[in-house]
Design a protein around this motif. Structure first.
Motif, PDB file in Angstrom:
ATOM      1  N   ILE A   1     -35.826 -15.787   6.531  1.00 12.35           N
ATOM      2  CA  ILE A   1     -36.130 -16.352   7.863  1.00 12.35           C
ATOM      3  C   ILE A   1     -34.835 -16.630   8.618  1.00 12.35           C
ATOM      4  O   ILE A   1     -34.707 -16.326   9.816  1.00 12.35           O
ATOM      5  CB  ILE A   1     -36.967 -17.652   7.735  1.00 12.35           C
ATOM      6  N   ILE A   2     -33.858 -17.202   7.925  1.00 22.25           N
ATOM      7  CA  ILE A   2     -32.566 -17.500   8.563  1.00 22.25           C
ATOM      8  C   ILE A   2     -31.911 -16.211   9.045  1.00 22.25           C
ATOM      9  O   ILE A   2     -31.402 -16.138  10.161  1.00 22.25           O
ATOM     10  CB  ILE A   2     -31.651 -18.268   7.585  1.00 22.25           C
ATOM     11  N   LYS A   3     -31.957 -15.190   8.214  1.00 25.89           N
ATOM     12  CA  LYS A   3     -31.359 -13.896   8.582  1.00 25.89           C
ATOM     13  C   LYS A   3     -32.080 -13.276   9.778  1.00 25.89           C
ATOM     14  O   LYS A   3     -31.452 -12.759  10.701  1.00 25.89           O
ATOM     15  CB  LYS A   3     -31.407 -12.958   7.373  1.00 25.89           C
ATOM     16  N   ILE A   4     -33.405 -13.335   9.773  1.00 29.27           N
ATOM     17  CA  ILE A   4     -34.192 -12.762  10.863  1.00 29.27           C
ATOM     18  C   ILE A   4     -33.892 -13.469  12.181  1.00 29.27           C
ATOM     19  O   ILE A   4     -33.773 -12.823  13.224  1.00 29.27           O
ATOM     20  CB  ILE A   4     -35.696 -12.841  10.544  1.00 29.27           C
TER      21      ILE A   4
ATOM     22  N   PRO B   1     -30.504 -11.017  17.495  1.00 31.35           N
ATOM     23  CA  PRO B   1     -30.760 -11.365  18.898  1.00 31.35           C
ATOM     24  C   PRO B   1     -31.901 -10.565  19.534  1.00 31.35           C
ATOM     25  O   PRO B   1     -32.497 -11.007  20.504  1.00 31.35           O
ATOM     26  CB  PRO B   1     -29.429 -11.060  19.592  1.00 31.35           C
ATOM     27  N   SER B   2     -32.243  -9.407  18.987  1.00 23.84           N
ATOM     28  CA  SER B   2     -33.264  -8.564  19.614  1.00 23.84           C
ATOM     29  C   SER B   2     -34.687  -9.033  19.299  1.00 23.84           C
ATOM     30  O   SER B   2     -35.635  -8.598  19.954  1.00 23.84           O
ATOM     31  CB  SER B   2     -33.084  -7.113  19.161  1.00 23.84           C
ATOM     32  N   LEU B   3     -34.857  -9.904  18.320  1.00 27.19           N
ATOM     33  CA  LEU B   3     -36.208 -10.333  17.933  1.00 27.19           C
ATOM     34  C   LEU B   3     -36.652 -11.563  18.714  1.00 27.19           C
ATOM     35  O   LEU B   3     -35.905 -12.514  18.888  1.00 27.19           O
ATOM     36  CB  LEU B   3     -36.262 -10.646  16.435  1.00 27.19           C
ATOM     37  N   GLU B   4     -37.886 -11.519  19.168  1.00 27.50           N
ATOM     38  CA  GLU B   4     -38.518 -12.662  19.826  1.00 27.50           C
ATOM     39  C   GLU B   4     -39.251 -13.488  18.776  1.00 27.50           C
ATOM     40  O   GLU B   4     -39.527 -13.008  17.674  1.00 27.50           O
ATOM     41  CB  GLU B   4     -39.515 -12.165  20.885  1.00 27.50           C
ATOM     42  N   LYS B   5     -39.623 -14.717  19.126  1.00 27.35           N
ATOM     43  CA  LYS B   5     -40.318 -15.571  18.162  1.00 27.35           C
ATOM     44  C   LYS B   5     -41.660 -14.963  17.747  1.00 27.35           C
ATOM     45  O   LYS B   5     -42.084 -15.112  16.612  1.00 27.35           O
ATOM     46  CB  LYS B   5     -40.526 -16.969  18.750  1.00 27.35           C
ATOM     47  N   GLU B   6     -42.312 -14.249  18.655  1.00 25.00           N
ATOM     48  CA  GLU B   6     -43.579 -13.604  18.317  1.00 25.00           C
ATOM     49  C   GLU B   6     -43.380 -12.533  17.242  1.00 25.00           C
ATOM     50  O   GLU B   6     -44.238 -12.330  16.397  1.00 25.00           O
ATOM     51  CB  GLU B   6     -44.229 -12.979  19.559  1.00 25.00           C
ATOM     52  N   ASP B   7     -42.227 -11.828  17.291  1.00 23.98           N
ATOM     53  CA  ASP B   7     -41.926 -10.820  16.276  1.00 23.98           C
ATOM     54  C   ASP B   7     -41.689 -11.465  14.913  1.00 23.98           C
ATOM     55  O   ASP B   7     -42.104 -10.930  13.889  1.00 23.98           O
ATOM     56  CB  ASP B   7     -40.693 -10.002  16.670  1.00 23.98           C
ATOM     57  N   ILE B   8     -41.022 -12.601  14.923  1.00 21.86           N
ATOM     58  CA  ILE B   8     -40.730 -13.309  13.676  1.00 21.86           C
ATOM     59  C   ILE B   8     -42.028 -13.791  13.033  1.00 21.86           C
ATOM     60  O   ILE B   8     -42.177 -13.759  11.813  1.00 21.86           O
ATOM     61  CB  ILE B   8     -39.757 -14.478  13.937  1.00 21.86           C
TER      62      ILE B   8
ATOM     63  N   VAL C   1     -44.848 -12.462  12.760  1.00 18.86           N
ATOM     64  CA  VAL C   1     -45.597 -11.447  12.017  1.00 18.86           C
ATOM     65  C   VAL C   1     -44.777 -10.863  10.869  1.00 18.86           C
ATOM     66  O   VAL C   1     -45.218  -9.920  10.220  1.00 18.86           O
ATOM     67  CB  VAL C   1     -46.116 -10.317  12.953  1.00 18.86           C
ATOM     68  N   SER C   2     -43.600 -11.445  10.624  1.00 18.02           N
ATOM     69  CA  SER C   2     -42.772 -10.964   9.512  1.00 18.02           C
ATOM     70  C   SER C   2     -43.343 -11.465   8.189  1.00 18.02           C
ATOM     71  O   SER C   2     -44.037 -12.482   8.121  1.00 18.02           O
ATOM     72  CB  SER C   2     -41.321 -11.438   9.679  1.00 18.02           C
ATOM     73  N   VAL C   3     -43.053 -10.753   7.135  1.00 24.65           N
ATOM     74  CA  VAL C   3     -43.527 -11.129   5.804  1.00 24.65           C
ATOM     75  C   VAL C   3     -42.955 -12.490   5.410  1.00 24.65           C
ATOM     76  O   VAL C   3     -43.657 -13.321   4.829  1.00 24.65           O
ATOM     77  CB  VAL C   3     -43.156 -10.039   4.769  1.00 24.65           C
ATOM     78  N   ALA C   4     -41.700 -12.743   5.739  1.00 14.13           N
ATOM     79  CA  ALA C   4     -41.072 -14.018   5.377  1.00 14.13           C
ATOM     80  C   ALA C   4     -41.788 -15.193   6.047  1.00 14.13           C
ATOM     81  O   ALA C   4     -42.085 -16.204   5.397  1.00 14.13           O
ATOM     82  CB  ALA C   4     -39.596 -14.004   5.768  1.00 14.13           C
ATOM     83  N   TYR C   5     -42.076 -15.068   7.335  1.00 10.83           N
ATOM     84  CA  TYR C   5     -42.754 -16.144   8.058  1.00 10.83           C
ATOM     85  C   TYR C   5     -44.145 -16.386   7.479  1.00 10.83           C
ATOM     86  O   TYR C   5     -44.540 -17.523   7.205  1.00 10.83           O
ATOM     87  CB  TYR C   5     -42.860 -15.768   9.534  1.00 10.83           C
ATOM     88  N   LEU C   6     -44.896 -15.322   7.279  1.00  9.32           N
ATOM     89  CA  LEU C   6     -46.257 -15.454   6.759  1.00  9.32           C
ATOM     90  C   LEU C   6     -46.266 -16.007   5.332  1.00  9.32           C
ATOM     91  O   LEU C   6     -47.169 -16.767   4.959  1.00  9.32           O
ATOM     92  CB  LEU C   6     -46.979 -14.115   6.831  1.00  9.32           C
ATOM     93  N   THR C   7     -45.256 -15.663   4.539  1.00  3.08           N
ATOM     94  CA  THR C   7     -45.151 -16.199   3.176  1.00  3.08           C
ATOM     95  C   THR C   7     -44.926 -17.704   3.214  1.00  3.08           C
ATOM     96  O   THR C   7     -45.592 -18.454   2.486  1.00  3.08           O
ATOM     97  CB  THR C   7     -44.013 -15.496   2.411  1.00  3.08           C
ATOM     98  N   LEU C   8     -43.977 -18.161   4.051  1.00  2.00           N
ATOM     99  CA  LEU C   8     -43.731 -19.606   4.145  1.00  2.00           C
ATOM    100  C   LEU C   8     -44.940 -20.340   4.714  1.00  2.00           C
ATOM    101  O   LEU C   8     -45.286 -21.425   4.238  1.00  2.00           O
ATOM    102  CB  LEU C   8     -42.491 -19.883   4.995  1.00  2.00           C
ATOM    103  N   LEU C   9     -45.580 -19.764   5.708  1.00  2.00           N
ATOM    104  CA  LEU C   9     -46.765 -20.395   6.291  1.00  2.00           C
ATOM    105  C   LEU C   9     -47.878 -20.521   5.246  1.00  2.00           C
ATOM    106  O   LEU C   9     -48.510 -21.571   5.121  1.00  2.00           O
ATOM    107  CB  LEU C   9     -47.256 -19.594   7.498  1.00  2.00           C
ATOM    108  N   ASN C  10     -48.093 -19.476   4.476  1.00  2.00           N
ATOM    109  CA  ASN C  10     -49.103 -19.516   3.420  1.00  2.00           C
ATOM    110  C   ASN C  10     -48.751 -20.568   2.369  1.00  2.00           C
ATOM    111  O   ASN C  10     -49.612 -21.318   1.907  1.00  2.00           O
ATOM    112  CB  ASN C  10     -49.235 -18.136   2.774  1.00  2.00           C
ATOM    113  N   PHE C  11     -47.489 -20.637   1.998  1.00  2.00           N
ATOM    114  CA  PHE C  11     -47.035 -21.610   1.014  1.00  2.00           C
ATOM    115  C   PHE C  11     -47.267 -23.035   1.522  1.00  2.00           C
ATOM    116  O   PHE C  11     -47.780 -23.883   0.792  1.00  2.00           O
ATOM    117  CB  PHE C  11     -45.555 -21.378   0.696  1.00  2.00           C
TER     118      PHE C  11
END
Length: 183
Positions: free
Chosen positions: A115-118, A122-129, A131-141
């Protein structure tokens, strides 16, 4: 007289061995100094054959701690205090040989680093983050493995960084998620 010289030579050899091993130990300990200000050990042993480097695969050891926190939004819109998720529990001697929960701890640790790396791209918006596997993994956890406040409707997580035991430096927020419904 001959017997006395044998004892004396054995003592001299033993003391010489102690001197060599003691010098090697001190030189090895000096080489482990984190800032590597002294270049003497590199001049003595440039290839690291005789003086070990116990940093293994971390040439720049971690100087900070990452933290995962969450809070809940209650039905009336009030938000609870942040609670830190203690990913790694207390260690015992048994964990040196058998620690099946280590994989789960490592997944959370690696996911926070991802998540920190993502977020540094600079090209990624919060909406892109989101749907990332890292974000969804932490949210599920967070939504499924943590005890939430009674009546909580939504939850939010935060990845922060601190300087470890140095209490003079304030923690830094690295990533703040949106609020998500608790399933």
């Amino acid at each position: 007289m001959i017997e006395m010289s044998r004892i004396s030579m054995a003592t001299i050899r033993r003391m010489a061995l102690y001197g060599v091993l003691g010098t090697w130990f001190v030189a090895s300990a000096v080489k482990q100094e984190p800032t590597r200000r002294s270049k003497l050990s590199e001049r003595i042993d440039p290839h690291g054959v005789f003086l070990p480097d116990w940093r293994f695969f971390a040439p720049q050891p971690g100087t900070y701690d990452n933290h995962l926190l969450f809070r809940d939004e209650l039905a009336d819109g009030e938000v609870t205090e942040w609670k830190e998720v203690l990913v790694a529990g207390e260690r015992t001697l048994r964990h040196a040989f058998w620690h099946p929960n280590r994989r789960g701890e490592k997944i959370v640790f690696d996911t926070m680093n991802e998540i920190i790396k993502i977020t540094q791209e600079p090209s990624l918006e919060k909406e892109d983050i989101q749907v990332s596997v890292a974000y969804l993994t932490l949210l599920n956890f967070i939504t499924h493995s943590q005890r939430h406040a009674p009546g909580a409707r939504r939850t939010q997580f935060l990845v922060a960084r601190s300087s470890g035991r140095d209490v003079d430096e304030e923690p830094v927020m690295l990533f703040l998620s949106n609020r998500h419904p608790i399933a």
